[in-house]
Scaffold this motif. Structure first.
Motif, PDB file in Angstrom:
ATOM      1  N   THR A  38       0.825  -1.201   0.000  1.00 58.33           N
ATOM      2  CA  THR A  38       0.000   0.000   0.000  1.00 58.33           C
ATOM      3  C   THR A  38       0.859   1.250   0.000  1.00 58.33           C
ATOM      4  O   THR A  38       0.575   2.209  -0.703  1.00 58.33           O
ATOM      5  N   GLY A  39       1.954   1.234   0.751  1.00 57.68           N
ATOM      6  CA  GLY A  39       2.844   2.379   0.813  1.00 57.68           C
ATOM      7  C   GLY A  39       3.433   2.736  -0.537  1.00 57.68           C
ATOM      8  O   GLY A  39       3.559   3.907  -0.882  1.00 57.68           O
ATOM      9  N   VAL A  40       3.790   1.717  -1.323  1.00 57.46           N
ATOM     10  CA  VAL A  40       4.349   1.971  -2.650  1.00 57.46           C
ATOM     11  C   VAL A  40       3.300   2.579  -3.563  1.00 57.46           C
ATOM     12  O   VAL A  40       3.575   3.542  -4.284  1.00 57.46           O
ATOM     13  N   TYR A  41       2.089   2.049  -3.532  1.00 60.79           N
ATOM     14  CA  TYR A  41       1.029   2.591  -4.380  1.00 60.79           C
ATOM     15  C   TYR A  41       0.717   4.036  -3.993  1.00 60.79           C
ATOM     16  O   TYR A  41       0.580   4.905  -4.855  1.00 60.79           O
ATOM     17  N   GLU A  42       0.622   4.276  -2.698  1.00 63.77           N
ATOM     18  CA  GLU A  42       0.330   5.637  -2.229  1.00 63.77           C
ATOM     19  C   GLU A  42       1.459   6.593  -2.570  1.00 63.77           C
ATOM     20  O   GLU A  42       1.224   7.735  -2.955  1.00 63.77           O
ATOM     21  N   ARG A  43       2.696   6.134  -2.438  1.00 64.13           N
ATOM     22  CA  ARG A  43       3.838   7.004  -2.737  1.00 64.13           C
ATOM     23  C   ARG A  43       3.886   7.334  -4.226  1.00 64.13           C
ATOM     24  O   ARG A  43       4.243   8.447  -4.615  1.00 64.13           O
ATOM     25  N   ARG A  44       3.517   6.376  -5.077  1.00 69.00           N
ATOM     26  CA  ARG A  44       3.489   6.641  -6.525  1.00 69.00           C
ATOM     27  C   ARG A  44       2.407   7.671  -6.841  1.00 69.00           C
ATOM     28  O   ARG A  44       2.634   8.596  -7.634  1.00 69.00           O
ATOM     29  N   ILE A  45       1.240   7.531  -6.238  1.00 73.65           N
ATOM     30  CA  ILE A  45       0.164   8.507  -6.437  1.00 73.65           C
ATOM     31  C   ILE A  45       0.609   9.874  -5.950  1.00 73.65           C
ATOM     32  O   ILE A  45       0.363  10.897  -6.597  1.00 73.65           O
ATOM     33  N   GLN A  46       1.291   9.905  -4.819  1.00 74.96           N
ATOM     34  CA  GLN A  46       1.808  11.159  -4.288  1.00 74.96           C
ATOM     35  C   GLN A  46       2.802  11.782  -5.274  1.00 74.96           C
ATOM     36  O   GLN A  46       2.792  12.993  -5.493  1.00 74.96           O
ATOM     37  N   GLY A  47       3.643  10.952  -5.887  1.00 73.94           N
ATOM     38  CA  GLY A  47       4.594  11.448  -6.878  1.00 73.94           C
ATOM     39  C   GLY A  47       3.902  12.092  -8.063  1.00 73.94           C
ATOM     40  O   GLY A  47       4.313  13.152  -8.550  1.00 73.94           O
ATOM     41  N   PHE A  48       2.829  11.462  -8.540  1.00 76.48           N
ATOM     42  CA  PHE A  48       2.080  12.048  -9.658  1.00 76.48           C
ATOM     43  C   PHE A  48       1.426  13.368  -9.258  1.00 76.48           C
ATOM     44  O   PHE A  48       1.392  14.312 -10.051  1.00 76.48           O
ATOM     45  N   ALA A  49       0.919  13.440  -8.031  1.00 75.90           N
ATOM     46  CA  ALA A  49       0.309  14.689  -7.558  1.00 75.90           C
ATOM     47  C   ALA A  49       1.362  15.793  -7.463  1.00 75.90           C
ATOM     48  O   ALA A  49       1.104  16.941  -7.845  1.00 75.90           O
ATOM     49  N   GLN A  50       2.540  15.440  -6.978  1.00 74.96           N
ATOM     50  CA  GLN A  50       3.615  16.425  -6.885  1.00 74.96           C
ATOM     51  C   GLN A  50       4.046  16.894  -8.276  1.00 74.96           C
ATOM     52  O   GLN A  50       4.292  18.080  -8.498  1.00 74.96           O
ATOM     53  N   LYS A  51       4.106  15.962  -9.205  1.00 72.91           N
ATOM     54  CA  LYS A  51       4.476  16.312 -10.578  1.00 72.91           C
ATOM     55  C   LYS A  51       3.423  17.231 -11.195  1.00 72.91           C
ATOM     56  O   LYS A  51       3.749  18.190 -11.897  1.00 72.91           O
ATOM     57  N   GLU A  52       2.182  16.948 -10.912  1.00 80.74           N
ATOM     58  CA  GLU A  52       1.076  17.739 -11.461  1.00 80.74           C
ATOM     59  C   GLU A  52       1.129  19.200 -11.012  1.00 80.74           C
ATOM     60  O   GLU A  52       0.836  20.097 -11.801  1.00 80.74           O
ATOM     61  N   VAL A  53       1.510  19.437  -9.766  1.00 81.83           N
ATOM     62  CA  VAL A  53       1.561  20.813  -9.265  1.00 81.83           C
ATOM     63  C   VAL A  53       2.910  21.473  -9.538  1.00 81.83           C
ATOM     64  O   VAL A  53       3.115  22.626  -9.169  1.00 81.83           O
ATOM     65  N   GLY A  54       3.823  20.745 -10.176  1.00 84.95           N
ATOM     66  CA  GLY A  54       5.099  21.337 -10.558  1.00 84.95           C
ATOM     67  C   GLY A  54       6.224  21.136  -9.566  1.00 84.95           C
ATOM     68  O   GLY A  54       7.312  21.684  -9.746  1.00 84.95           O
ATOM     69  N   ASP A  55       6.001  20.357  -8.526  1.00 90.90           N
ATOM     70  CA  ASP A  55       7.047  20.070  -7.548  1.00 90.90           C
ATOM     71  C   ASP A  55       7.838  18.861  -8.040  1.00 90.90           C
ATOM     72  O   ASP A  55       7.706  17.747  -7.525  1.00 90.90           O
ATOM     73  N   LEU A  56       8.672  19.082  -9.037  1.00 91.64           N
ATOM     74  CA  LEU A  56       9.333  17.980  -9.734  1.00 91.64           C
ATOM     75  C   LEU A  56      10.398  17.293  -8.882  1.00 91.64           C
ATOM     76  O   LEU A  56      10.590  16.082  -9.000  1.00 91.64           O
ATOM     77  N   ILE A  57      11.088  18.045  -8.042  1.00 94.12           N
ATOM     78  CA  ILE A  57      12.120  17.423  -7.197  1.00 94.12           C
ATOM     79  C   ILE A  57      11.480  16.469  -6.184  1.00 94.12           C
ATOM     80  O   ILE A  57      11.950  15.348  -5.992  1.00 94.12           O
ATOM     81  N   SER A  58      10.375  16.881  -5.583  1.00 94.28           N
ATOM     82  CA  SER A  58       9.669  15.988  -4.644  1.00 94.28           C
ATOM     83  C   SER A  58       9.115  14.775  -5.375  1.00 94.28           C
ATOM     84  O   SER A  58       9.141  13.654  -4.847  1.00 94.28           O
ATOM     85  N   ALA A  59       8.608  14.984  -6.585  1.00 91.80           N
ATOM     86  CA  ALA A  59       8.106  13.859  -7.381  1.00 91.80           C
ATOM     87  C   ALA A  59       9.240  12.889  -7.697  1.00 91.80           C
ATOM     88  O   ALA A  59       9.069  11.669  -7.622  1.00 91.80           O
ATOM     89  N   LEU A  60      10.405  13.429  -8.029  1.00 92.11           N
ATOM     90  CA  LEU A  60      11.566  12.592  -8.315  1.00 92.11           C
ATOM     91  C   LEU A  60      11.964  11.777  -7.093  1.00 92.11           C
ATOM     92  O   LEU A  60      12.242  10.584  -7.189  1.00 92.11           O
ATOM     93  N   ILE A  61      11.946  12.399  -5.924  1.00 92.35           N
ATOM     94  CA  ILE A  61      12.261  11.689  -4.677  1.00 92.35           C
ATOM     95  C   ILE A  61      11.237  10.580  -4.424  1.00 92.35           C
ATOM     96  O   ILE A  61      11.600   9.454  -4.053  1.00 92.35           O
ATOM     97  N   SER A  62       9.956  10.871  -4.641  1.00 89.25           N
ATOM     98  CA  SER A  62       8.907   9.859  -4.429  1.00 89.25           C
ATOM     99  C   SER A  62       9.085   8.680  -5.374  1.00 89.25           C
ATOM    100  O   SER A  62       9.008   7.515  -4.961  1.00 89.25           O
ATOM    101  N   PHE A  63       9.333   8.958  -6.652  1.00 91.08           N
ATOM    102  CA  PHE A  63       9.485   7.878  -7.630  1.00 91.08           C
ATOM    103  C   PHE A  63      10.764   7.073  -7.386  1.00 91.08           C
ATOM    104  O   PHE A  63      10.785   5.862  -7.607  1.00 91.08           O
ATOM    105  N   ARG A  64      11.818   7.717  -6.920  1.00 86.38           N
ATOM    106  CA  ARG A  64      13.036   6.976  -6.582  1.00 86.38           C
ATOM    107  C   ARG A  64      12.792   6.054  -5.396  1.00 86.38           C
ATOM    108  O   ARG A  64      13.308   4.933  -5.348  1.00 86.38           O
TER     109      ARG A  64
END
Length: 123
Positions: A38-64
């Motif tokens: 569940t944590g991985v799925y939620e973290r991936r969704i969080q990464g997409f949300a961060q990418k959507e709002v333009g927080d690309l560094i946080s999205a990169l950290i989430s996807f890594r």
């Protein structure tokens, strides 16, 4: 007669306690497995949300983070498939491509670094 009943009751009680302990241990193990997935799925969704709002560094950290967990679970239950790992790599490469576009050749060394890293995640 009384002492035999007490002895039998004591053994029955110990068996019940043992079984309850085993059930609790199994529930803890299953909870751990569920939270890991569940944590991985939620973290991936969080990464997409961060990418959507333009927080690309946080999205990169989430996807890594997702990639690290997926790689860990290649040989540790619950198992990840090669497809899950490839998807995690693609998510990282997509964010890196977005960062490259946003840099717009303003910082050539970062563009080269992220281009190389994106290519590495695509192969």
């Amino acid at each position: 007669v009384v002492s035999t009943n007490i002895s039998t009751d004591w053994i029955s009680l110990r068996i019940i306690i043992y079984l309850i302990q085993k059930i609790i241990q199994q529930e803890n193990i299953m909870t751990h497995r569920q939270s890991s997935l569940t944590g991985v799925y939620e973290r991936r969704i969080q990464g997409f949300a961060q990418k959507e709002v333009g927080d690309l560094i946080s999205a990169l950290i989430s996807f890594r983070h997702v990639l690290r967990v997926r790689m860990h679970h290649m040989d540790t239950p619950p198992f990840s498939s090669l497809r899950n790992v490839a998807t995690a790599h693609n998510d990282i490469a997509d964010v890196l491509d977005e960062i490259i576009l946003r840099l717009n050749d303003k910082n050539e060394s970062l563009v080269q670094k992220y281009t190389a890293e994106a290519a590495n995640h695509r192969n």
